[in-house]
Design a protein around this motif. Sequence first.
Motif, PDB file in Angstrom:
ATOM      1  N   LEU A   3       0.842  -1.186   0.000  1.00 48.76           N
ATOM      2  CA  LEU A   3       0.000   0.000   0.000  1.00 48.76           C
ATOM      3  C   LEU A   3       0.884   1.245   0.000  1.00 48.76           C
ATOM      4  CD1 LEU A   3      -2.955   0.815   0.161  1.00 48.76           C
ATOM      5  CD2 LEU A   3      -2.775   0.744   2.623  1.00 48.76           C
ATOM      6  N   ASP A   4       0.509   2.281  -0.730  1.00 50.17           N
ATOM      7  CA  ASP A   4       1.330   3.485  -0.868  1.00 50.17           C
ATOM      8  C   ASP A   4       1.101   4.443   0.296  1.00 50.17           C
ATOM      9  OD1 ASP A   4       2.831   5.644  -1.711  1.00 50.17           O
ATOM     10  OD2 ASP A   4       1.379   6.276  -3.218  1.00 50.17           O
ATOM     11  N   ILE A   5       2.068   4.470   1.231  1.00 54.16           N
ATOM     12  CA  ILE A   5       2.040   5.494   2.278  1.00 54.16           C
ATOM     13  C   ILE A   5       3.241   6.412   2.124  1.00 54.16           C
ATOM     14  CG2 ILE A   5       0.693   4.190   3.957  1.00 54.16           C
ATOM     15  CD1 ILE A   5       3.355   3.621   5.420  1.00 54.16           C
ATOM     16  N   VAL A   6       3.985   6.234   1.036  1.00 54.02           N
ATOM     17  CA  VAL A   6       5.176   7.032   0.781  1.00 54.02           C
ATOM     18  C   VAL A   6       4.831   8.511   0.639  1.00 54.02           C
ATOM     19  CG1 VAL A   6       7.039   7.428  -0.893  1.00 54.02           C
ATOM     20  CG2 VAL A   6       6.444   5.113  -0.202  1.00 54.02           C
ATOM     21  N   ASN A   7       3.645   8.804   0.179  1.00 52.90           N
ATOM     22  CA  ASN A   7       3.265  10.199  -0.055  1.00 52.90           C
ATOM     23  C   ASN A   7       2.679  10.856   1.186  1.00 52.90           C
ATOM     24  OD1 ASN A   7       4.082  10.210  -2.791  1.00 52.90           O
ATOM     25  ND2 ASN A   7       2.276   9.003  -3.270  1.00 52.90           N
ATOM     26  N   GLY A   8       3.110  10.405   2.347  1.00 55.00           N
ATOM     27  CA  GLY A   8       2.683  11.013   3.600  1.00 55.00           C
ATOM     28  C   GLY A   8       3.325  12.370   3.784  1.00 55.00           C
ATOM     29  N   PRO A   9       3.225  12.923   4.976  1.00 55.49           N
ATOM     30  CA  PRO A   9       3.771  14.260   5.212  1.00 55.49           C
ATOM     31  C   PRO A   9       5.289  14.298   5.063  1.00 55.49           C
ATOM     32  CG  PRO A   9       3.063  13.253   7.270  1.00 55.49           C
ATOM     33  CD  PRO A   9       2.629  12.340   6.167  1.00 55.49           C
ATOM     34  N   VAL A  10       5.775  15.432   4.620  1.00 57.80           N
ATOM     35  CA  VAL A  10       7.209  15.698   4.529  1.00 57.80           C
ATOM     36  C   VAL A  10       7.464  17.005   5.271  1.00 57.80           C
ATOM     37  CG1 VAL A  10       9.149  16.229   2.993  1.00 57.80           C
ATOM     38  CG2 VAL A  10       7.440  14.520   2.309  1.00 57.80           C
ATOM     39  N   VAL A  11       8.422  16.974   6.175  1.00 58.63           N
ATOM     40  CA  VAL A  11       8.792  18.151   6.949  1.00 58.63           C
ATOM     41  C   VAL A  11      10.257  18.431   6.640  1.00 58.63           C
ATOM     42  CG1 VAL A  11       9.040  19.118   9.263  1.00 58.63           C
ATOM     43  CG2 VAL A  11       7.149  17.543   8.772  1.00 58.63           C
ATOM     44  N   GLU A  12      10.554  19.680   6.318  1.00 58.63           N
ATOM     45  CA  GLU A  12      11.940  20.036   6.022  1.00 58.63           C
ATOM     46  C   GLU A  12      12.473  20.997   7.069  1.00 58.63           C
ATOM     47  OE1 GLU A  12      13.213  20.921   2.064  1.00 58.63           O
ATOM     48  OE2 GLU A  12      11.490  19.867   1.191  1.00 58.63           O
ATOM     49  N   THR A  13      13.728  20.780   7.427  1.00 59.86           N
ATOM     50  CA  THR A  13      14.455  21.701   8.291  1.00 59.86           C
ATOM     51  C   THR A  13      15.596  22.271   7.458  1.00 59.86           C
ATOM     52  OG1 THR A  13      16.068  20.096   9.130  1.00 59.86           O
ATOM     53  CG2 THR A  13      13.932  20.206  10.270  1.00 59.86           C
ATOM     54  N   GLU A  14      16.454  23.018   8.073  1.00 57.91           N
ATOM     55  CA  GLU A  14      17.575  23.594   7.331  1.00 57.91           C
ATOM     56  C   GLU A  14      18.437  22.519   6.668  1.00 57.91           C
ATOM     57  OE1 GLU A  14      21.654  26.099   8.252  1.00 57.91           O
ATOM     58  OE2 GLU A  14      19.978  26.306   9.636  1.00 57.91           O
ATOM     59  N   ARG A  15      18.701  21.423   7.396  1.00 56.59           N
ATOM     60  CA  ARG A  15      19.620  20.399   6.879  1.00 56.59           C
ATOM     61  C   ARG A  15      18.987  19.048   6.608  1.00 56.59           C
ATOM     62  NH1 ARG A  15      23.983  19.858  11.331  1.00 56.59           N
ATOM     63  NH2 ARG A  15      22.115  19.874  12.635  1.00 56.59           N
ATOM     64  N   LEU A  16      17.716  18.872   6.998  1.00 60.09           N
ATOM     65  CA  LEU A  16      17.125  17.540   6.998  1.00 60.09           C
ATOM     66  C   LEU A  16      15.768  17.495   6.317  1.00 60.09           C
ATOM     67  CD1 LEU A  16      17.872  16.797  10.768  1.00 60.09           C
ATOM     68  CD2 LEU A  16      19.223  16.031   8.800  1.00 60.09           C
ATOM     69  N   ILE A  17      15.430  16.296   5.849  1.00 58.26           N
ATOM     70  CA  ILE A  17      14.087  15.995   5.349  1.00 58.26           C
ATOM     71  C   ILE A  17      13.532  14.892   6.231  1.00 58.26           C
ATOM     72  CG2 ILE A  17      12.736  15.077   3.423  1.00 58.26           C
ATOM     73  CD1 ILE A  17      14.959  16.204   1.563  1.00 58.26           C
TER      74      ILE A  17
END
Length: 186
Positions: A3-17
Amino acid sequence: MGLDIVNGPVVETERLILRVPRIGDFERYAQMFAHESANHIGGPLLRGEAWRRFLQMPGAWLLQGFGMFSVVEKASGLWVGQGGPWQPDGWPGTEVGYAFHPDARGKGYATETCVAAIDWAFDNLGWSEVIHCIAPANSASQAVARRLGSTRRGPGTLPPPLDVHEVDIWSQTREQWRARRAGAAP
């Protein structure tokens, strides 16, 4: 095919995803849990044990709508750890936890991840408090909790079979967090 859960939330910081875990994250995850320093997070684990543990987070995302994010370094695309909201059945509270690959430690990634994850949890999950379950001997994680503004509440108990591990509960309320983030005294 899963099942596709890859398209869940994405949070970005200065150096990280921060994103939902993917199968390609497993190799570095297994390395993290095989390392002797994984003793504070239930390891070291054999590869098969690490695989079963790895599947917990995608399952949590699928069934609860949240779980720890995979943490990826923006500059390299390398999986460096996991961090985020976590509340298994019987857990002592609404936790933002974290664990990082040995080669990613000492770079401030745990604090950077947790700041973003706590903001996300309070904004999206309606939590009124965040805890961190930390082994009493884990001084590095205690330092992260202090940098986040959490204070030691006292000893806690995890649900079986994890109840054999000694933990202290560190915590702060949403109001304390928001006041600190706004630069005001809590």
